[in-house]
Design a protein around this motif. Structure first.
Motif, PDB file in Angstrom:
ATOM      1  N   LEU A 150      49.022   5.427  58.829  1.00 15.01           N
ATOM      2  CA  LEU A 150      50.153   4.925  59.609  1.00 15.01           C
ATOM      3  C   LEU A 150      51.141   6.052  59.919  1.00 15.01           C
ATOM      4  O   LEU A 150      51.581   6.208  61.061  1.00 15.01           O
ATOM      5  N   LEU A 151      51.480   6.842  58.904  1.00 14.82           N
ATOM      6  CA  LEU A 151      52.461   7.911  59.097  1.00 14.82           C
ATOM      7  C   LEU A 151      51.930   9.009  60.011  1.00 14.82           C
ATOM      8  O   LEU A 151      52.582   9.399  60.980  1.00 14.82           O
ATOM      9  N   HIS A 152      50.738   9.519  59.700  1.00 16.49           N
ATOM     10  CA  HIS A 152      50.189  10.641  60.458  1.00 16.49           C
ATOM     11  C   HIS A 152      49.619  10.218  61.805  1.00 16.49           C
ATOM     12  O   HIS A 152      49.724  10.945  62.784  1.00 16.49           O
ATOM     13  N   GLY A 153      49.034   9.054  61.859  1.00 21.38           N
ATOM     14  CA  GLY A 153      48.348   8.625  63.073  1.00 21.38           C
ATOM     15  C   GLY A 153      49.188   7.825  64.045  1.00 21.38           C
ATOM     16  O   GLY A 153      48.854   7.741  65.234  1.00 21.38           O
ATOM     17  N   VAL A 154      50.301   7.241  63.589  1.00 23.97           N
ATOM     18  CA  VAL A 154      51.086   6.367  64.457  1.00 23.97           C
ATOM     19  C   VAL A 154      52.554   6.787  64.539  1.00 23.97           C
ATOM     20  O   VAL A 154      53.049   7.137  65.613  1.00 23.97           O
ATOM     21  N   VAL A 155      53.240   6.757  63.414  1.00 25.82           N
ATOM     22  CA  VAL A 155      54.696   6.954  63.423  1.00 25.82           C
ATOM     23  C   VAL A 155      55.091   8.329  63.932  1.00 25.82           C
ATOM     24  O   VAL A 155      55.886   8.452  64.878  1.00 25.82           O
ATOM     25  N   PHE A 156      54.544   9.377  63.343  1.00 26.84           N
ATOM     26  CA  PHE A 156      54.982  10.712  63.711  1.00 26.84           C
ATOM     27  C   PHE A 156      54.496  11.157  65.098  1.00 26.84           C
ATOM     28  O   PHE A 156      55.236  11.841  65.808  1.00 26.84           O
ATOM     29  N   PRO A 157      53.292  10.776  65.556  1.00 22.61           N
ATOM     30  CA  PRO A 157      52.954  11.065  66.956  1.00 22.61           C
ATOM     31  C   PRO A 157      53.873  10.327  67.938  1.00 22.61           C
ATOM     32  O   PRO A 157      54.241  10.880  68.984  1.00 22.61           O
ATOM     33  N   LEU A 158      54.266   9.106  67.593  1.00 20.51           N
ATOM     34  CA  LEU A 158      55.208   8.379  68.452  1.00 20.51           C
ATOM     35  C   LEU A 158      56.527   9.133  68.593  1.00 20.51           C
ATOM     36  O   LEU A 158      57.112   9.184  69.680  1.00 20.51           O
ATOM     37  N   ILE A 159      56.962   9.738  67.507  1.00 18.77           N
ATOM     38  CA  ILE A 159      58.220  10.483  67.545  1.00 18.77           C
ATOM     39  C   ILE A 159      58.096  11.687  68.474  1.00 18.77           C
ATOM     40  O   ILE A 159      58.919  11.871  69.375  1.00 18.77           O
ATOM     41  N   ILE A 160      57.065  12.506  68.284  1.00 18.75           N
ATOM     42  CA  ILE A 160      56.944  13.741  69.075  1.00 18.75           C
ATOM     43  C   ILE A 160      56.692  13.421  70.547  1.00 18.75           C
ATOM     44  O   ILE A 160      57.312  14.012  71.432  1.00 18.75           O
ATOM     45  N   TYR A 161      55.810  12.471  70.834  1.00 21.85           N
ATOM     46  CA  TYR A 161      55.546  12.127  72.231  1.00 21.85           C
ATOM     47  C   TYR A 161      56.715  11.362  72.846  1.00 21.85           C
ATOM     48  O   TYR A 161      56.964  11.466  74.042  1.00 21.85           O
ATOM     49  N   GLY A 162      57.433  10.608  72.044  1.00 22.20           N
ATOM     50  CA  GLY A 162      58.634   9.931  72.534  1.00 22.20           C
ATOM     51  C   GLY A 162      59.693  10.927  72.973  1.00 22.20           C
ATOM     52  O   GLY A 162      60.331  10.757  74.013  1.00 22.20           O
ATOM     53  N   ILE A 163      59.871  11.987  72.196  1.00 24.76           N
ATOM     54  CA  ILE A 163      60.838  13.029  72.559  1.00 24.76           C
ATOM     55  C   ILE A 163      60.399  13.732  73.841  1.00 24.76           C
ATOM     56  O   ILE A 163      61.218  14.001  74.727  1.00 24.76           O
ATOM     57  N   VAL A 164      59.109  14.032  73.962  1.00 19.31           N
ATOM     58  CA  VAL A 164      58.602  14.672  75.181  1.00 19.31           C
ATOM     59  C   VAL A 164      58.841  13.761  76.382  1.00 19.31           C
ATOM     60  O   VAL A 164      59.301  14.209  77.438  1.00 19.31           O
ATOM     61  N   PHE A 165      58.567  12.491  76.229  1.00 21.14           N
ATOM     62  CA  PHE A 165      58.803  11.537  77.315  1.00 21.14           C
ATOM     63  C   PHE A 165      60.289  11.511  77.691  1.00 21.14           C
ATOM     64  O   PHE A 165      60.637  11.515  78.878  1.00 21.14           O
ATOM     65  N   LEU A 166      61.163  11.499  76.703  1.00 14.81           N
ATOM     66  CA  LEU A 166      62.602  11.510  76.959  1.00 14.81           C
ATOM     67  C   LEU A 166      63.017  12.779  77.717  1.00 14.81           C
ATOM     68  O   LEU A 166      63.810  12.709  78.665  1.00 14.81           O
ATOM     69  N   LEU A 167      62.481  13.919  77.319  1.00 17.68           N
ATOM     70  CA  LEU A 167      62.769  15.167  78.038  1.00 17.68           C
ATOM     71  C   LEU A 167      62.292  15.088  79.486  1.00 17.68           C
ATOM     72  O   LEU A 167      62.973  15.556  80.401  1.00 17.68           O
ATOM     73  N   TRP A 168      61.117  14.493  79.711  1.00 15.39           N
ATOM     74  CA  TRP A 168      60.610  14.337  81.077  1.00 15.39           C
ATOM     75  C   TRP A 168      61.548  13.460  81.906  1.00 15.39           C
ATOM     76  O   TRP A 168      61.824  13.762  83.061  1.00 15.39           O
ATOM     77  N   VAL A 169      62.001  12.359  81.319  1.00 16.00           N
ATOM     78  CA  VAL A 169      62.911  11.454  82.033  1.00 16.00           C
ATOM     79  C   VAL A 169      64.197  12.190  82.400  1.00 16.00           C
ATOM     80  O   VAL A 169      64.687  12.083  83.530  1.00 16.00           O
ATOM     81  N   ILE A 170      64.731  12.961  81.468  1.00 16.99           N
ATOM     82  CA  ILE A 170      65.940  13.743  81.751  1.00 16.99           C
ATOM     83  C   ILE A 170      65.662  14.732  82.883  1.00 16.99           C
ATOM     84  O   ILE A 170      66.460  14.856  83.820  1.00 16.99           O
ATOM     85  N   TRP A 171      64.521  15.405  82.828  1.00 15.37           N
ATOM     86  CA  TRP A 171      64.180  16.382  83.870  1.00 15.37           C
ATOM     87  C   TRP A 171      64.083  15.719  85.243  1.00 15.37           C
ATOM     88  O   TRP A 171      64.683  16.186  86.208  1.00 15.37           O
ATOM     89  N   VAL A 172      63.332  14.661  85.328  1.00 14.34           N
ATOM     90  CA  VAL A 172      63.112  13.997  86.623  1.00 14.34           C
ATOM     91  C   VAL A 172      64.414  13.434  87.182  1.00 14.34           C
ATOM     92  O   VAL A 172      64.689  13.565  88.378  1.00 14.34           O
ATOM     93  N   ASN A 173      65.230  12.850  86.340  1.00 11.18           N
ATOM     94  CA  ASN A 173      66.446  12.187  86.823  1.00 11.18           C
ATOM     95  C   ASN A 173      67.642  13.111  87.020  1.00 11.18           C
ATOM     96  O   ASN A 173      68.558  12.766  87.755  1.00 11.18           O
ATOM     97  N   LYS A 174      67.655  14.264  86.385  1.00 11.75           N
ATOM     98  CA  LYS A 174      68.835  15.123  86.469  1.00 11.75           C
ATOM     99  C   LYS A 174      68.594  16.461  87.160  1.00 11.75           C
ATOM    100  O   LYS A 174      69.504  16.994  87.785  1.00 11.75           O
ATOM    101  N   TYR A 175      67.399  17.046  87.020  1.00 11.99           N
ATOM    102  CA  TYR A 175      67.226  18.434  87.443  1.00 11.99           C
ATOM    103  C   TYR A 175      66.142  18.680  88.486  1.00 11.99           C
ATOM    104  O   TYR A 175      66.184  19.698  89.162  1.00 11.99           O
ATOM    105  N   SER A 176      65.176  17.815  88.606  1.00 13.79           N
ATOM    106  CA  SER A 176      64.090  18.062  89.553  1.00 13.79           C
ATOM    107  C   SER A 176      64.586  17.898  90.990  1.00 13.79           C
ATOM    108  O   SER A 176      65.651  17.320  91.231  1.00 13.79           O
ATOM    109  N   ILE A 177      63.814  18.407  91.913  1.00 14.75           N
ATOM    110  CA  ILE A 177      64.147  18.219  93.332  1.00 14.75           C
ATOM    111  C   ILE A 177      64.172  16.742  93.675  1.00 14.75           C
ATOM    112  O   ILE A 177      64.987  16.288  94.468  1.00 14.75           O
ATOM    113  N   HIS A 178      63.307  15.967  93.036  1.00  9.92           N
ATOM    114  CA  HIS A 178      63.282  14.515  93.240  1.00  9.92           C
ATOM    115  C   HIS A 178      64.645  13.902  92.929  1.00  9.92           C
ATOM    116  O   HIS A 178      65.133  13.046  93.645  1.00  9.92           O
TER     117      HIS A 178
END
Length: 185
Positions: A150-178
């Protein structure tokens, strides 16, 4: 056909930039990894660096922490409170996650300076969170080894990929040409 290409041009450009960046960075990374002989249990330098940084973070919680090369596989063992608790392999260094992050940011183009700064800051954030993730995972595995999957396969990957997704959302909505074109409408 020409109308379809024109209609889907933004998507096709996004896809082409993403794939080209991802493939290029993956080939560079794989070339780097090929310098190390996994048959001789060699661990790449970046993964070793991640292991030593994780050890440094873990010493904040307990001084009885050290790392050592695994004798039978290409990994670094983390010994916490005298117990072999986890290992760091090439996939734990988050470089593949950073490559995915960079490819997405490049695909959603922005101004060059902003793009480079965001890639640098985002990569550092991902790296630091990855170190914290491995350290916290090691502590959690020490106290709750029965929840390893649960910890290695679910919880901690969710954290790292969740942060990456959040960074992408910030990029697309604030800084990209879009973001700048939709803000003007």
């Amino acid at each position: 056909m020409k109308n379809l290409l024109l209609q889907y041009k933004p998507f096709l450009l996004f896809l082409a930039k993403f794939l080209l960046t991802y493939i290029l960075l993956t080939v560079i990374y794989q070339t780097y990894l090929n310098r190390f002989e996994t048959e001789k249990n060699e661990v790449d330098s970046f993964s070793q660096w991640v292991a030593h940084q994780t050890q440094s973070v873990l010493t904040l919680f307990d001084t009885e922490v050290y790392t050592e090369a695994h004798p039978t596989e290409p990994s670094i063992k983390i010994i916490y409170k005298g117990q072999y608790i986890s290992r760091i392999i090439e996939g734990c260094n988050a470089l593949s996650v950073i490559i995915l992050f960079v490819a997405f940011v490049v695909a959603f183009t922005g101004k060059l300076k902003q793009t480079l700064i965001f890639i640098l800051i985002g990569s550092v954030i991902i790296h630091l969170l990855n170190i914290a993730r491995i350290a916290l995972l090691s502590i959690a595995l020490y106290h709750y080894p029965e929840y390893e999957h649960l910890l290695h396969g679910v919880v901690f990957p969710l954290i790292i990929y969740g942060i990456v997704f959040l960074l992408w959302v910030i990029w697309v909505n604030k800084y990209s040409i879009h973001a700048t074109t939709t803000a003007k409408k």
